[in-house]
Design a protein around this motif. Structure first.
Motif, PDB file in Angstrom:
ATOM      1  N   ARG A 150       9.608   0.451   3.795  1.00 28.71           N
ATOM      2  CA  ARG A 150       8.167   0.284   3.942  1.00 28.71           C
ATOM      3  C   ARG A 150       7.600   0.876   5.229  1.00 28.71           C
ATOM      4  O   ARG A 150       6.385   1.249   5.066  1.00 28.71           O
ATOM      5  CB  ARG A 150       7.680  -0.993   3.860  1.00 28.71           C
TER       6      ARG A 150
ATOM      7  N   LEU B 215       4.568  -5.373  -5.511  1.00 28.07           N
ATOM      8  CA  LEU B 215       4.002  -4.406  -4.514  1.00 28.07           C
ATOM      9  C   LEU B 215       4.472  -3.162  -4.851  1.00 28.07           C
ATOM     10  O   LEU B 215       5.650  -2.795  -4.862  1.00 28.07           O
ATOM     11  CB  LEU B 215       4.176  -5.060  -2.927  1.00 28.07           C
TER      12      LEU B 215
ATOM     13  N   SER C  60      -0.838  -5.848  -5.831  1.00 30.04           N
ATOM     14  CA  SER C  60      -0.447  -6.015  -4.394  1.00 30.04           C
ATOM     15  C   SER C  60      -1.261  -7.200  -3.822  1.00 30.04           C
ATOM     16  O   SER C  60      -0.770  -7.700  -3.009  1.00 30.04           O
ATOM     17  CB  SER C  60      -0.846  -4.602  -3.617  1.00 30.04           C
TER      18      SER C  60
ATOM     19  N   THR D 275      -4.436  -0.148  -2.937  1.00 31.16           N
ATOM     20  CA  THR D 275      -4.385  -1.515  -3.185  1.00 31.16           C
ATOM     21  C   THR D 275      -4.583  -1.739  -4.600  1.00 31.16           C
ATOM     22  O   THR D 275      -5.346  -1.057  -5.001  1.00 31.16           O
ATOM     23  CB  THR D 275      -5.372  -2.078  -2.230  1.00 31.16           C
TER      24      THR D 275
END
Length: 172
Positions: free
Chosen positions: A36, A110, A122, A118
């Motif tokens: 991430r 997510l 999420s 978004t």
């Protein structure tokens, strides 16, 4: 990057009762958090290209390199699998209750990868993480030893020094 202390603390708490899911789930989540961080860096570059070269040029550059190889493409499974494993370990060890474990497991929803926006999923995952970790963080603060004035002063001085070094390093 800010999640690794919470994940490590949770894994240590689980590991006192159930070492296998703590090590496996915690390790997978940490590896996934590295992925991430990489994705966030690519996002930052892509958005920076818009300012530096304009939207058409940035769009062409991103479109031309979107499927480019990177080593972190092999680690996306880790975070998708790690959160549920950590949640099951937290539930079976009694470290977290069922609702907080569900919140932790929701983080697997997510979206992964570069330039993911978004979504309702999420938001649900982030809210679930808050349900799981905020009470755990507060408990950690309450249960931990109180720092001495001297250690607080040292921490403050070190934090100030780090901020100054960070500013100086950003000058080029």
């Amino acid at each position: 990057m800010a999640l690794w202390p919470a994940v490590s603390d949770l894994a240590l708490r689980i590991g006192a009762v159930r070492p296998a899911p703590a090590a496996f789930g915690g390790g997978l989540v940490l590896v996934g958090l590295f992925a991430r961080t990489f994705h966030a860096g690519v996002d930052h570059l892509a958005f920076g290209l818009v300012d530096a070269q304009g939207r058409p040029s940035a769009t062409a550059a991103v479109a031309g390199s979107y499927q480019a190889f990177h080593i972190f493409q092999y680690t996306s499974f880790a975070i998708m699998l790690g959160w549920p494993v950590l949640a099951v370990g937290a539930w079976r060890s009694g470290v977290l209750g069922p609702l907080r474990c569900l919140g932790l497991a929701l983080m697997a929803l997510l979206p992964l990868g570069v330039l993911k926006g978004t979504t309702p999923l999420s938001i649900a995952g982030a809210a679930g993480l808050c349900v799981a970790f905020v009470p755990l963080g507060l408990a950690t603060l309450r249960e931990g030893p109180r720092p001495s004035r001297r250690s607080v002063a040292r921490f403050g001085a070190a934090a100030l020094a780090m901020m100054i070094l960070g500013f100086v390093s950003s000058l080029g």
